[in-house]
Scaffold this motif. Structure first.
Motif, PDB file in Angstrom:
ATOM      1  N   TRP A 146       0.881  -1.107   0.078  1.00 22.31           N
ATOM      2  CA  TRP A 146       0.059  -0.101   0.134  1.00 22.31           C
ATOM      3  C   TRP A 146       0.866   1.247   0.090  1.00 22.31           C
TER       4      TRP A 146
ATOM      5  N   LEU B  78       1.741   2.187  -3.507  1.00 25.10           N
ATOM      6  CA  LEU B  78       0.797   2.611  -4.467  1.00 25.10           C
ATOM      7  C   LEU B  78       0.551   4.070  -4.127  1.00 25.10           C
ATOM      8  N   THR B  79       1.199   4.660  -2.901  1.00 28.58           N
ATOM      9  CA  THR B  79       0.915   6.102  -2.601  1.00 28.58           C
ATOM     10  C   THR B  79       1.956   6.829  -3.392  1.00 28.58           C
TER      11      THR B  79
ATOM     12  N   THR C  61       4.623   8.267  -6.689  1.00 23.14           N
ATOM     13  CA  THR C  61       4.598   8.061  -7.957  1.00 23.14           C
ATOM     14  C   THR C  61       5.472   9.367  -8.483  1.00 23.14           C
TER      15      THR C  61
ATOM     16  N   TRP D 221       0.000   8.574 -19.549  1.00 22.90           N
ATOM     17  CA  TRP D 221      -1.308   9.161 -19.901  1.00 22.90           C
ATOM     18  C   TRP D 221      -1.324   9.691 -21.183  1.00 22.90           C
TER      19      TRP D 221
ATOM     20  N   PRO E 165      -1.669   9.281  -8.161  1.00 20.69           N
ATOM     21  CA  PRO E 165      -1.210   7.582  -8.553  1.00 20.69           C
ATOM     22  C   PRO E 165      -1.837   7.376  -9.804  1.00 20.69           C
ATOM     23  N   PRO E 166      -1.574   6.758 -10.443  1.00 20.68           N
ATOM     24  CA  PRO E 166      -2.119   6.148 -11.911  1.00 20.68           C
ATOM     25  C   PRO E 166      -3.166   5.325 -11.498  1.00 20.68           C
ATOM     26  N   ALA E 167      -3.007   4.353 -10.642  1.00 17.47           N
ATOM     27  CA  ALA E 167      -3.996   3.462 -10.443  1.00 17.47           C
ATOM     28  C   ALA E 167      -5.406   3.890 -10.094  1.00 17.47           C
ATOM     29  N   ALA E 168      -5.348   5.211  -9.305  1.00 20.12           N
ATOM     30  CA  ALA E 168      -6.486   5.737  -8.825  1.00 20.12           C
ATOM     31  C   ALA E 168      -7.158   6.660  -9.963  1.00 20.12           C
TER      32      ALA E 168
ATOM     33  N   ALA F 214      -6.829   5.773 -13.324  1.00 15.37           N
ATOM     34  CA  ALA F 214      -7.625   4.985 -14.019  1.00 15.37           C
ATOM     35  C   ALA F 214      -8.866   4.765 -13.529  1.00 15.37           C
ATOM     36  N   VAL F 215      -9.081   4.456 -12.377  1.00 11.82           N
ATOM     37  CA  VAL F 215     -10.352   4.229 -11.642  1.00 11.82           C
ATOM     38  C   VAL F 215     -11.293   5.494 -12.112  1.00 11.82           C
TER      39      VAL F 215
END
Length: 237
Positions: free
Chosen positions: A47, A50-51, A53, A62, A139-142, A144-145
């Motif tokens: 975790w 993921l924070t 970047t 992107w 963060p790219p994962a967030a 993307a959502v």
């Protein structure tokens, strides 16, 4: 018996501590610690990863998506002038979203445990540690959502052939926003416009935190009356 005030231990992971501050959270989070070394958020290495970047991940990930979206509208028959107009409109809409999100969501006042915790993850951490270089971009994962509801919103309001270019323009606006934000904190501008923008943004962090919500420009702050008067007064001297 008076309850003892909770004290955050900066040497331990912060995310699940800040909620205990209650009403004191707002004062605590707006007293910045100026250090390039950011705090640890979670005990879990996964975790925590993921924070964090690096800034260059944003354009790397992107911009190809932006190009793909624009190419979709081109393949559907739109001319380059039409594409430029749609992309420009998407960027313009992003600047409005940037302002609205920063003013009304990122600066929402919280005092409950989970309210403080979520706010700290969303934006409070940036005000507490404004020079943390690995938490200045989203963060790219967030991201993307979040792209999913934004794509569906554009799809609802635009035509099938214009949706990709307008969405691509909005996404391009987001990329410009994130890299600009990083530069305003860590860059050393020499030209007047970026120097003024850096001063305007750092004023938001270190002087008047309830004004100056724009990042890429001060346009919407001027429209909605949240342009810092101190900055305005200095410019008239």
């Amino acid at each position: 018996m008076v309850a003892q005030e909770f004290t955050v231990d900066l040497n331990k992971p912060l995310v699940f501590q800040v909620g205990h501050l209650g009403e004191a959270y707002q004062d605590w989070v707006h007293q910045p610690i100026v250090s390039k070394e950011g705090p640890r958020f979670f005990e879990s290495d996964f975790w925590e990863f993921l924070t964090r970047t690096v800034w260059w991940a944003i354009p790397t990930i992107w911009l190809p998506v932006v190009c793909w979206c624009i190419s979709m509208s081109i393949r559907m028959g739109h001319t380059l002038p039409q594409i430029a107009l749609m992309v420009g409109f998407g960027i313009f809409v992003w600047t409005f979203l940037e302002y609205i999100l920063h003013r009304f969501l990122f600066h929402i006042e919280t005092k409950s445990y989970w309210g403080n915790t979520i706010h700290y993850l969303l934006h409070g951490c940036h005000h507490k540690h404004p020079m943390d270089g690995l938490r200045l971009v989203f963060p790219p994962a967030a991201a993307a959502v979040l792209c999913i509801p934004f794509w569906n919103l554009v799809k609802l309001l635009a035509t099938p052939s214009t949706t990709p270019a307008v969405f691509g323009g909005g996404l391009l606006g987001y990329v410009m926003y994130d890299v600009t934000h990083y530069y305003l904190h860590h860059g050393q501008p020499t030209k007047q416009i970026p120097k003024s923008l850096k001063k305007y943004h750092l004023n938001h962090h270190f002087r008047i935190q309830n004004k100056g919500f724009g990042i890429t420009s001060a346009f919407w702050d001027r429209v909605f009356g949240t342009f810092p008067q101190r900055i305005a007064a200095e410019k008239t001297r």
